[in-house]
Scaffold this motif. Structure first.
Motif, PDB file in Angstrom:
ATOM      1  N   ILE A 161       8.519 -35.457 -52.050  1.00  0.00           N
ATOM      2  CA  ILE A 161       7.556 -35.522 -53.497  1.00  0.00           C
ATOM      3  C   ILE A 161       7.198 -34.248 -53.415  1.00  0.00           C
ATOM      4  O   ILE A 161       6.382 -33.782 -52.806  1.00  0.00           O
ATOM      5  CB  ILE A 161       6.548 -36.740 -53.006  1.00  0.00           C
ATOM      6  N   GLY A 162       7.364 -33.719 -54.640  1.00  0.00           N
ATOM      7  CA  GLY A 162       6.928 -32.380 -55.243  1.00  0.00           C
ATOM      8  C   GLY A 162       8.033 -31.455 -55.103  1.00  0.00           C
ATOM      9  O   GLY A 162       8.597 -31.133 -54.126  1.00  0.00           O
ATOM     10  N   PRO A 216       6.300 -34.825 -61.518  1.00  0.00           N
ATOM     11  CA  PRO A 216       5.772 -35.142 -62.699  1.00  0.00           C
ATOM     12  C   PRO A 216       6.125 -33.983 -63.823  1.00  0.00           C
ATOM     13  O   PRO A 216       6.106 -34.558 -65.195  1.00  0.00           O
ATOM     14  CB  PRO A 216       4.245 -35.434 -62.778  1.00  0.00           C
ATOM     15  N   THR A 231       7.847 -24.893 -53.866  1.00  0.00           N
ATOM     16  CA  THR A 231       8.551 -23.991 -52.824  1.00  0.00           C
ATOM     17  C   THR A 231       9.104 -24.794 -51.662  1.00  0.00           C
ATOM     18  O   THR A 231      10.147 -25.114 -51.321  1.00  0.00           O
ATOM     19  CB  THR A 231       7.630 -22.778 -52.596  1.00  0.00           C
ATOM     20  N   LYS A 272      -0.362 -11.024 -58.477  1.00  0.00           N
ATOM     21  CA  LYS A 272      -0.073  -9.754 -58.140  1.00  0.00           C
ATOM     22  C   LYS A 272       0.215  -8.747 -59.391  1.00  0.00           C
ATOM     23  O   LYS A 272       0.043  -7.712 -59.265  1.00  0.00           O
ATOM     24  CB  LYS A 272       1.266  -9.676 -57.099  1.00  0.00           C
ATOM     25  N   ALA A 295       5.326 -33.076 -50.273  1.00  0.00           N
ATOM     26  CA  ALA A 295       5.327 -31.481 -50.544  1.00  0.00           C
ATOM     27  C   ALA A 295       4.505 -31.375 -51.834  1.00  0.00           C
ATOM     28  O   ALA A 295       4.966 -30.609 -52.569  1.00  0.00           O
ATOM     29  CB  ALA A 295       6.798 -30.977 -50.710  1.00  0.00           C
ATOM     30  N   LEU A 299      -1.936 -39.939 -53.357  1.00  0.00           N
ATOM     31  CA  LEU A 299      -0.593 -40.532 -52.788  1.00  0.00           C
ATOM     32  C   LEU A 299      -0.522 -42.011 -52.155  1.00  0.00           C
ATOM     33  O   LEU A 299       0.305 -42.450 -51.591  1.00  0.00           O
ATOM     34  CB  LEU A 299      -0.273 -39.448 -51.695  1.00  0.00           C
ATOM     35  N   SER A 353      -1.460 -28.080 -53.085  1.00  0.00           N
ATOM     36  CA  SER A 353      -2.817 -28.194 -53.338  1.00  0.00           C
ATOM     37  C   SER A 353      -3.100 -27.433 -54.625  1.00  0.00           C
ATOM     38  O   SER A 353      -2.679 -27.140 -55.396  1.00  0.00           O
ATOM     39  CB  SER A 353      -3.378 -26.935 -52.143  1.00  0.00           C
ATOM     40  N   ILE A 356      -8.464 -15.860 -52.506  1.00  0.00           N
ATOM     41  CA  ILE A 356      -8.028 -15.635 -54.052  1.00  0.00           C
ATOM     42  C   ILE A 356      -9.166 -14.878 -54.714  1.00  0.00           C
ATOM     43  O   ILE A 356      -9.267 -14.098 -55.397  1.00  0.00           O
ATOM     44  CB  ILE A 356      -8.330 -17.324 -54.618  1.00  0.00           C
ATOM     45  N   ARG A 371       5.346 -39.080 -61.080  1.00  0.00           N
ATOM     46  CA  ARG A 371       4.357 -39.074 -60.233  1.00  0.00           C
ATOM     47  C   ARG A 371       4.713 -40.148 -59.292  1.00  0.00           C
ATOM     48  O   ARG A 371       4.621 -41.270 -59.427  1.00  0.00           O
ATOM     49  CB  ARG A 371       2.951 -39.152 -60.632  1.00  0.00           C
ATOM     50  N   THR A 395       7.097 -23.214 -59.516  1.00  0.00           N
ATOM     51  CA  THR A 395       6.183 -23.499 -58.491  1.00  0.00           C
ATOM     52  C   THR A 395       4.979 -22.972 -58.672  1.00  0.00           C
ATOM     53  O   THR A 395       4.577 -22.235 -59.767  1.00  0.00           O
ATOM     54  CB  THR A 395       6.866 -22.735 -57.343  1.00  0.00           C
ATOM     55  N   THR A 396       3.859 -23.407 -58.020  1.00  0.00           N
ATOM     56  CA  THR A 396       2.454 -22.612 -57.965  1.00  0.00           C
ATOM     57  C   THR A 396       2.755 -21.113 -57.987  1.00  0.00           C
ATOM     58  O   THR A 396       1.971 -20.467 -58.472  1.00  0.00           O
ATOM     59  CB  THR A 396       1.490 -23.267 -56.771  1.00  0.00           C
TER      60      THR A 396
HETATM   61  C1  LIG Z   1      -3.885 -17.464 -57.007  1.00  0.00           C
HETATM   62  C2  LIG Z   1      -2.938 -17.526 -55.703  1.00  0.00           C
HETATM   63  C3  LIG Z   1      -2.242 -16.586 -55.269  1.00  0.00           C
HETATM   64  C4  LIG Z   1      -1.367 -16.551 -54.103  1.00  0.00           C
HETATM   65  N1  LIG Z   1      -0.862 -15.674 -53.408  1.00  0.00           N
HETATM   66  C5  LIG Z   1       0.142 -15.554 -52.747  1.00  0.00           C
HETATM   67  C6  LIG Z   1       0.735 -14.438 -52.047  1.00  0.00           C
HETATM   68  O1  LIG Z   1       0.394 -13.363 -52.551  1.00  0.00           O
HETATM   69  N2  LIG Z   1       1.524 -14.701 -50.967  1.00  0.00           N
HETATM   70  C7  LIG Z   1       1.657 -15.845 -50.408  1.00  0.00           C
HETATM   71  O2  LIG Z   1       2.429 -15.969 -49.469  1.00  0.00           O
HETATM   72  N3  LIG Z   1       1.198 -17.097 -50.901  1.00  0.00           N
HETATM   73  C8  LIG Z   1       0.121 -16.871 -51.684  1.00  0.00           C
HETATM   74  N4  LIG Z   1      -0.417 -18.051 -52.485  1.00  0.00           N
HETATM   75  C9  LIG Z   1      -0.183 -19.312 -51.647  1.00  0.00           C
HETATM   76  C10 LIG Z   1       1.194 -19.946 -52.301  1.00  0.00           C
HETATM   77  O3  LIG Z   1       1.346 -19.851 -53.854  1.00  0.00           O
HETATM   78  C11 LIG Z   1       1.189 -21.538 -51.740  1.00  0.00           C
HETATM   79  O4  LIG Z   1       1.200 -21.403 -50.248  1.00  0.00           O
HETATM   80  C12 LIG Z   1       2.571 -21.928 -52.195  1.00  0.00           C
HETATM   81  O5  LIG Z   1       3.016 -21.799 -53.373  1.00  0.00           O
HETATM   82  C13 LIG Z   1       2.634 -23.582 -51.686  1.00  0.00           C
HETATM   83  O6  LIG Z   1       3.861 -24.055 -52.052  1.00  0.00           O
HETATM   84  P1  LIG Z   1       4.078 -25.799 -52.072  1.00  0.00           P
HETATM   85  O7  LIG Z   1       5.399 -25.958 -52.415  1.00  0.00           O
HETATM   86  O8  LIG Z   1       3.380 -26.211 -50.904  1.00  0.00           O
HETATM   87  O9  LIG Z   1       3.239 -26.262 -53.273  1.00  0.00           O
HETATM   88  P2  LIG Z   1       3.662 -26.039 -54.932  1.00  0.00           P
HETATM   89  O10 LIG Z   1       4.411 -25.118 -55.373  1.00  0.00           O
HETATM   90  O11 LIG Z   1       2.064 -26.096 -55.551  1.00  0.00           O
HETATM   91  O12 LIG Z   1       4.432 -27.692 -55.161  1.00  0.00           O
HETATM   92  C14 LIG Z   1       3.625 -28.905 -55.269  1.00  0.00           C
HETATM   93  C15 LIG Z   1       4.356 -29.791 -56.247  1.00  0.00           C
HETATM   94  O13 LIG Z   1       3.983 -30.959 -56.006  1.00  0.00           O
HETATM   95  C16 LIG Z   1       4.067 -31.806 -57.109  1.00  0.00           C
HETATM   96  N5  LIG Z   1       2.933 -33.105 -56.843  1.00  0.00           N
HETATM   97  C17 LIG Z   1       1.780 -33.215 -56.733  1.00  0.00           C
HETATM   98  N6  LIG Z   1       1.407 -34.292 -56.468  1.00  0.00           N
HETATM   99  C18 LIG Z   1       2.705 -35.059 -56.830  1.00  0.00           C
HETATM  100  C19 LIG Z   1       2.915 -36.486 -56.634  1.00  0.00           C
HETATM  101  N7  LIG Z   1       1.987 -37.565 -56.670  1.00  0.00           N
HETATM  102  N8  LIG Z   1       4.408 -36.885 -57.109  1.00  0.00           N
HETATM  103  C20 LIG Z   1       5.206 -35.988 -57.208  1.00  0.00           C
HETATM  104  N9  LIG Z   1       4.786 -34.736 -57.404  1.00  0.00           N
HETATM  105  C21 LIG Z   1       3.461 -34.322 -57.197  1.00  0.00           C
HETATM  106  C22 LIG Z   1       3.320 -30.607 -58.124  1.00  0.00           C
HETATM  107  O14 LIG Z   1       3.479 -31.095 -59.476  1.00  0.00           O
HETATM  108  C23 LIG Z   1       4.051 -29.520 -57.685  1.00  0.00           C
HETATM  109  O15 LIG Z   1       5.204 -29.172 -58.554  1.00  0.00           O
HETATM  110  C24 LIG Z   1      -1.135 -17.904 -53.590  1.00  0.00           C
HETATM  111  C25 LIG Z   1      -1.688 -19.149 -54.075  1.00  0.00           C
HETATM  112  C26 LIG Z   1      -2.566 -18.934 -55.074  1.00  0.00           C
HETATM  113  C27 LIG Z   1      -3.353 -20.120 -55.854  1.00  0.00           C
END
Ligand SMILES: Cc1cc2nc3c(=O)[nH]c(=O)nc-3n(C[C@H](O)[C@H](O)[C@H](O)COP(=O)(O)OP(=O)(O)OC[C@H]3O[C@@H](n4cnc5c(N)ncnc54)[C@H](O)[C@@H]3O)c2cc1C
Ligand SMILES: NC(=O)c1ccc[n+]([C@@H]2O[C@H](COP(=O)([O-])OP(=O)(O)OC[C@H]3O[C@@H](n4cnc5c(N)ncnc54)[C@H](O)[C@@H]3O)[C@@H](O)[C@H]2O)c1
Length: 466
Positions: free
Chosen positions: A11-12, A36, A15, A52, A140, A270, A143, A182, A115, A41-42
């Motif tokens: 789910i998600g 959805p 990354t 950056k 996955a 969830l 946040s 941030i 979703r 990615t975030t």
């Molecule tokens: C402004 C900012 C700057 C950052 N800078 C850095 C940095 O310089 N270096 C670093 O290491 N980290 C940095 N980070 C942190 C890093 O971006 C995150 O730790 C990382 O992107 C998290 O990845 P993830 O896969 O957990 O989440 P995400 O990439 O957010 O993926 C989550 C996915 O889940 C999906 N989703 C959510 N709920 C549901 C659901 N119910 N059903 C299906 N899908 C769902 C969403 O649509 C999304 O696509 C930064 C974060 C921010 C906000």
């Protein structure tokens, strides 16, 4: 009867989710990757990369304004806000489209645009009405910015990392709420781009820094670039189309406010209660750090969703570990986790590595306010503190706020991964004049305190400025 079935449902598609799906498929599972949006990615869209890019523009402006020290005159420096933001979005969109292109490489039928929420331990309901039955599920979901109610009531005047990079122009003034990673990164960048910035935090610590001395250096440096208000309770309201912040009997108006008060995991939608997992008061299950498994269930939780190590390289590692274990369930295999390592991209960078020093730790310190190479470059600020375990002198942690900390942090983390001691590092070549040379004093401090062999054939003198 479920509409969709698979060995592993992820789910998600961020990354962590992409890594989990890839690794589960590599280990022979049939997979579904559910998201959805599949927007990218975030990290690429609203996180690491756009922040950056803003910081890079800010660095250029700062350098251009500070050439007099070297006898180089540049005249007045102006910042073209729309051009800064246009370049940011252009590069950001290229990174995000690279991620979106990777979705096209998924085998037919793996990507499910919906979703998801749980309807049982192994079953999901999608918002298009379909159901999924899976052997194991990897959560996955990442946040999202938390926006406290008084800020949410400000509508478009309140920005988060989701909206700030979409501005057409830089604001003239900006209140930043939250001095976490941030808030700090974006506040300094905005200030260097000519925005009048005030940063507010209800706590007394910036970016969760654990070392008092490093925190003092960070606070001192930041307070030269922005108005810093720590340990206050800012109260926002709208006044004549602007944001008014009241605190400690004072008030000031700003064009916009950036809310950077934390990013809690996306778990509320969830329906985790349907899994039967024990949940804490934040609705979170217990997740094992070395397997990413929730209890003994077929559910795994990775990346920002588990809130343990919310940075990019950990999201990727966790996805990989959980993807493999979801296939192996119930025979999950623990993985060794890497030394914890964070970089906050302030200038100079703030780095935290490994363990907190306990009372038995041996500490070495390097001052960068007069260090040779830092002085040459006009960037002589901050310090580095290295921690080693007694009795063997193994490096176990470090806090750095000094020029080059992002690169030196890697060297130190790699040395910790290799179990190296202060003496081992002193046995390596140090080129002159470099920022790395500054660490020699700290390493020698540790050798003296452990005590540990200072490499015998090494000249104890230091080159100029080290
Ligand atoms: C402004 C900012 C700057 C950052 N800078 C850095 C940095 O310089 N270096 C670093 O290491 N980290 C940095 N980070 C942190 C890093 O971006 C995150 O730790 C990382 O992107 C998290 O990845 P993830 O896969 O957990 O989440 P995400 O990439 O957010 O993926 C989550 C996915 O889940 C999906 N989703 C959510 N709920 C549901 C659901 N119910 N059903 C299906 N899908 C769902 C969403 O649509 C999304 O696509 C930064 C974060 C921010 C906000
Ligand atoms: N360089 C990087 O690796 C990088 C960069 C940006 C973000 N991130 C990740 O994003 C995560 C979230 O960052 P963040 O800065 O949003 O959160 P954070 O939890 O690090 O900081 C939030 C800050 O807001 C303050 N706060 C909370 N509510 C408040 C209120 N009502 N009024 C005033 N202050 C308030 C808190 O005291 C805290 O200092 C980080 O944990 C980090 O892992 C990493």
């Amino acid at each position: 009867m479920a509409d969709l079935t698979c060995d592993v449902a992820v789910i998600g598609a961020g990354t962590a989710g992409l890594a989990a799906e890839r690794n589960a498929r590599k280990h022979g599972a049939s997979t579904l990757l559910i998201d959805p949006d599949f927007a990218g990615t975030t990290c690429a869209t609203v996180g690491c990369m756009p922040s950056k890019l803003l910081i890079a523009a800010a660095r250029a402006a700062h350098r251009a304004r500070n050439t007099d020290l070297f006898g180089v005159r540049t005249g007045e420096v102006t910042v073209d806000g729309p051009a800064v933001l246009a370049r940011l979005r252009q590069e950001r969109d290229r990174f995000a489209s690279g991620v979106r292109d990777s979705f096209d490489d998924l085998p037919e039928g793996v990507a499910v645009k919906a979703r998801a929420r749980f309807s049982g331990r192994n079953s999901l309901t999608l918002d298009d009405g379909r159901t999924v039955q899976a052997g194991a599920v990897v959560i996955a979901t990442g946040s999202s910015p938390m926006v406290p109610e008084p800020y949410a009531a400000l509508g478009d005047l309140a920005l988060t990392n989701d909206s700030i990079f979409e501005l057409d122009d830089l604001p003239e003034s900006l209140a930043v709420i939250g001095g976490g990673v941030i808030g700090l990164e974006l506040a300094q960048a905005m200030a260097r781009l000519g925005v009048a910035v005030s940063l507010f935090d209800m706590g007394d610590r910036l970016a969760g820094v654990r070392c008092n001395k490093v925190h003092d250096a960070l606070k001192g440096a930041m307070s030269q670039e922005m108005a810093l208000h720590l340990g206050v309770e800012p109260e926002p309201s709208e006044e004549d189309g602007r944001v008014r912040i009241d605190w400690d009997g004072r008030h000031q108006s700003y064009d916009r406010v950036l809310v950077a008060t934390g990013r809690p995991p996306n778990v509320s939608g969830l329906d985790l209660s349907a899994t039967g997992l024990a949940l804490d008061d934040k609705g979170m299950p217990d997740v094992a750090a070395d397997t990413l498994q929730c209890g003994d269930s077929p559910i795994f939780m990775v990346g920002d969703a588990n809130a343990a190590r919310p940075v990019l390289h950990e999201a990727s590692d966790e996805g990989g570990i959980a993807g493999r274990n979801a296939v192996a369930y119930p025979a999950v295999v623990p993985s060794r986790r890497k030394v914890s390592f964070t970089i906050t991209y302030t200038e100079p960078p703030l780095v935290m590595i490994g363990q907190d020093p306990d009372d038995s730790a041996k500490i070495g310190e390097a001052d960068y306010t007069n260090q040779g190479r830092a002085t040459v470059d006009g960037e002589n600020v901050g310090l580095a503190r290295l921690y080693a375990a007694a009795p063997d002198g193994r490096l176990i942690g470090a806090d750095l706020f000094c020029p080059g900390a992002d690169h030196m942090g890697h060297l130190l983390t790699w040395a910790m991964e290799a179990g190296q001691t202060a003496s081992d590092l002193l046995d390596r070549p140090f080129y002159h004049p470099t920022l790395e040379e500054g660490l020699k004093g700290a390493l020698r401090d540790i050798c003296g305190a452990v005590p540990l062999r200072v490499p015998g054939d090494q000249d104890p003198g230091l080159p100029p400025g080290v």
